[in-house]
Motif scaffolding. Structure first.
Motif, PDB file in Angstrom:
ATOM      1  N   HIS A 103       6.584  -0.680   6.418  1.00  0.00           N
ATOM      2  CA  HIS A 103       7.349  -0.506   5.448  1.00  0.00           C
ATOM      3  C   HIS A 103       6.948   0.691   4.189  1.00  0.00           C
ATOM      4  O   HIS A 103       7.583   0.814   4.113  1.00  0.00           O
ATOM      5  CB  HIS A 103       6.478  -1.529   4.754  1.00  0.00           C
ATOM      6  N   SER A 139       1.567   1.773  -4.517  1.00  0.00           N
ATOM      7  CA  SER A 139       2.408  -0.500  -4.365  1.00  0.00           C
ATOM      8  C   SER A 139       0.758  -1.385  -4.298  1.00  0.00           C
ATOM      9  O   SER A 139       0.115  -1.040  -4.755  1.00  0.00           O
ATOM     10  CB  SER A 139       3.044  -0.361  -3.156  1.00  0.00           C
ATOM     11  N   ASP A 175       9.725  -3.914  -3.738  1.00  0.00           N
ATOM     12  CA  ASP A 175      10.200  -4.009  -2.255  1.00  0.00           C
ATOM     13  C   ASP A 175      11.825  -4.220  -2.357  1.00  0.00           C
ATOM     14  O   ASP A 175      12.349  -4.945  -2.807  1.00  0.00           O
ATOM     15  CB  ASP A 175       9.420  -4.972  -1.961  1.00  0.00           C
ATOM     16  N   HIS A 201       8.894   2.792   2.145  1.00  0.00           N
ATOM     17  CA  HIS A 201       9.339   3.449   0.363  1.00  0.00           C
ATOM     18  C   HIS A 201       9.110   5.041   0.666  1.00  0.00           C
ATOM     19  O   HIS A 201       9.812   5.809  -0.596  1.00  0.00           O
ATOM     20  CB  HIS A 201       7.379   2.429   0.203  1.00  0.00           C
TER      21      HIS A 201
HETATM   22 ZN    ZN Z   1       5.581  -2.272  -0.772  1.00  0.00          ZN
END
Ligand code: ZN
Ligand code: KG4
Length: 338
Positions: A111, A137, A301, A115
């Motif tokens: 993840h 985040s 996200d 980003h």
């Molecule tokens: Zn995220």
């Protein structure tokens, strides 16, 4: 070459389809914010159950919007971590099962790498490497030395709360909704600057770690002693946001100086913050460098960034079609160990 991306690491169910030649064909985000708002944070069990309900309809919707069939998909990229284990399992199970049924590769994506590379969704010539990346985040605050795609070293990170978490907690103190980062930032626009001088922990050291819990506690004490008044809350929001941005910018500058680099990436939900973007743009201008960031809708996200990294992996070769149904996720997967 087309990749279907699935992102379910936290409280957004996201599906996107990315085409190597035509770019993003569809991008759907279903936010569970309303489900969690009464709790002031994400309830993992509720999040996972909701992903189960939303994921398949969202895949169907994405295929229709992209005007492609499942048989036109060459790979399924899914977030395997870091994130909430039960939420990750939903995306991984659907992604791996679909890849197995279609006999195409299932590509597990980190993840945070999603980003980090998200500015490439909009930057035709890509990010310039080596660079420093500030990943901010709801779950992470990290300064990364990115030597090339897939080669990352963590130079510093938060020792306690993540930046987004600090925004969310202060937003809650100011009686704003969840997630609170964007709401707090909007409120801060009505605030008078410098009404309060909030601490900026750890900015006097050359150490690249962060700490936000002391700042949050300081703000909590101020709120406790203040009247429940709109202008006072706006002033608090403004001073808090100014302190957060100062800390993030000082640490980025320090990382750039220590590594002698001139390219900075800011990514993750907090990088949607307008004041942070302005401050980093100014800093990079003064340093004669360049800032890479993506439109706010791709900062939070999304599966576009996951599908995009999937395409990069497929293009690089060596990814094989799914041969069996082994499904696993990595809730604490570090970007350093890809
Ligand atoms: Zn995220
Ligand atoms: O990357 P993200 O969507 O999810 C995680 O991977 O955690 O980041 C979500 C975080 C939340 O804490 C949210 O409050 C914060 O990003 N955020 C913002 C803004 N927009 C989202 N924080 C400050 N200013 C914003 N405009």
């Amino acid at each position: 070459m087309r990749v279907l991306g699935i992102e379910t690491s936290c409280d957004e169910t996201c599906v996107a389809i990315y085409d190597k030649n035509y770019g993003l064909l569809s991008n759907n985000v279903y936010s569970q914010a309303n489900l969690h708002t009464d709790y002031g944070g994400v309830v993992p069990e509720l999040a996972a159950r909701d992903h189960v309900c939303k994921i398949v309809p969202l895949i169907k919707q994405s295929l229709v919007q992209a005007k492609v069939e499942l048989s036109d998909i060459d790979g399924i990229a899914y977030t395997a971590g870091p994130g909430l284990v039960s939420s990750l399992m939903v995306g991984a199970t659907v992604g791996c099962s679909l890849a197995y049924a279609l006999q195409i590769p299932a590509i597990s994506i980190n993840h945070m790498e999603g980003h980090l590379l998200s500015p490439m969704l909009e930057e035709p010539s890509g990010i310039q490497f080596p660079c420093i990346a500030l990943l901010v985040s709801g779950g992470h605050t990290q300064l990364i030395l990115a030597s090339s795609i897939g080669q990352y070293k963590i130079l510093g990170e938060s020792l306690d709360d993540a930046a987004g978490e600090a925004f969310d907690k202060v937003a809650k103190l100011l009686k704003l909704g969840y997630p609170g980062g964007d709401l707090l930032s909007r409120l801060a626009r009505n605030g008078v600057p410098n009404t309060y001088v909030f601490p900026r922990p750890m900015i006097k050291t050359t150490n690249l770690n962060f700490s936000f819990s002391g700042l949050k506690t300081y703000v909590a004490n101020i709120v406790k002693c203040s009247d429940d008044d709109a202008q006072i809350y706006a002033n608090i929001a403004r001073s808090f946001e100014d302190a957060m941005i100062d800390i993030l910018v000082v640490k980025c500058r320090c990382a750039l100086k220590l590594t002698n680099l001139r390219y900075l990436v800011i990514a993750g939900g907090v990088s949607a913050n307008i004041e942070l973007r302005k401050a980093c743009t100014k800093m990079m201008h003064l340093m004669g460098g360049k800032l890479f960031c993506v439109s706010p809708k791709f900062c939070t996200d999304n599966a576009a960034m996951i599908a995009y990294v999937g395409i990069m992996r497929l293009k690089a070769g060596g990814v094989i079609p799914s041969r069996g149904l082994s499904i696993s996720v990595r809730p604490r997967w570090s970007i350093e160990s890809l």
